[in-house]
Write a protein that holds these residues in place. Sequence first.
Motif, PDB file in Angstrom:
ATOM      1  N   UNK A  58       0.850  -1.202   0.000  1.00 31.30           N
ATOM      2  CA  UNK A  58       0.000   0.000   0.000  1.00 31.30           C
ATOM      3  C   UNK A  58       0.879   1.243   0.000  1.00 31.30           C
ATOM      4  N   UNK A  59       1.955   1.219   0.793  1.00 28.66           N
ATOM      5  CA  UNK A  59       2.896   2.339   0.810  1.00 28.66           C
ATOM      6  C   UNK A  59       3.534   2.559  -0.549  1.00 28.66           C
ATOM      7  N   UNK A  60       3.881   1.457  -1.245  1.00 33.66           N
ATOM      8  CA  UNK A  60       4.460   1.563  -2.587  1.00 33.66           C
ATOM      9  C   UNK A  60       3.461   2.170  -3.567  1.00 33.66           C
ATOM     10  N   UNK A  61       2.214   1.743  -3.478  1.00 36.05           N
ATOM     11  CA  UNK A  61       1.182   2.299  -4.354  1.00 36.05           C
ATOM     12  C   UNK A  61       0.994   3.797  -4.075  1.00 36.05           C
ATOM     13  N   UNK A  62       0.989   4.188  -2.815  1.00 37.02           N
ATOM     14  CA  UNK A  62       0.880   5.609  -2.471  1.00 37.02           C
ATOM     15  C   UNK A  62       2.060   6.400  -3.024  1.00 37.02           C
ATOM     16  N   UNK A  63       3.246   5.828  -2.896  1.00 34.46           N
ATOM     17  CA  UNK A  63       4.455   6.500  -3.386  1.00 34.46           C
ATOM     18  C   UNK A  63       4.396   6.679  -4.903  1.00 34.46           C
ATOM     19  N   UNK A  94       6.535  11.733  -5.213  1.00 36.88           N
ATOM     20  CA  UNK A  94       6.718  12.945  -4.421  1.00 36.88           C
ATOM     21  C   UNK A  94       6.825  12.636  -2.929  1.00 36.88           C
ATOM     22  N   UNK A  95       6.188  11.572  -2.498  1.00 41.25           N
ATOM     23  CA  UNK A  95       6.310  11.167  -1.098  1.00 41.25           C
ATOM     24  C   UNK A  95       7.714  10.627  -0.854  1.00 41.25           C
ATOM     25  N   UNK A  96       8.212  10.752   0.359  1.00 39.45           N
ATOM     26  CA  UNK A  96       9.545  10.196   0.638  1.00 39.45           C
ATOM     27  C   UNK A  96       9.523   8.669   0.532  1.00 39.45           C
ATOM     28  N   UNK A  97      10.662   8.088   0.162  1.00 41.66           N
ATOM     29  CA  UNK A  97      10.727   6.638  -0.033  1.00 41.66           C
ATOM     30  C   UNK A  97      10.530   5.862   1.276  1.00 41.66           C
TER      31      UNK A  97
END
Length: 171
Positions: free
Chosen positions: A18-23, A29-32
């Motif tokens: 989910x974090x990867x999809x958000x990124x 633009x979100x931090x890795x």
Amino acid sequence: MIWHLIAAVFAGLGAAGVGLILWLASGKQLPRWIIPACGGLGMLGYQIYNEYTWLENKQQQLPESAEIVSVEKGQMFFRPWTFAFPMTTAFTIVDLDNLSVSQGDDGRLVEFMLYRFEKEYVDQVSHQAYLVNCATREMLPLEGESRTPRTEQMRLVEVTSPLYQAICTET
């Protein structure tokens, strides 16, 4: 125990996904670090869920005749959320199908086993045989295979206690 570890790993992998999809959806633009942070939150979330559903999961494994007579909740300093929402750490049951009822001079006598489940690294189960005089509300432990009464440990049971209600009002 191994299944909980596997479930925590997969919860972490799912949350990291989910974090990867958000990124990716943010156009990078979100931090890795959002990816491993989501993974860690997923594993922590699964662990918290598992701890708070422990009593319900154990209840499903018990026979229909088992009745919970006490539940203990507690807080732990390394689980700060338990100060706001205490979690179940132990519970006690009596198996109503295995009561031994007899009539004594003072009234109804009930012999039963009290089982205590404690939530630890590996769940602990202990049991103790007891004898209750329903008329006088006296309860004392029975020791060994011979069921020798330990009169020095006799105590009174409250009429309103779930234990007394379960064993003395049932037939």
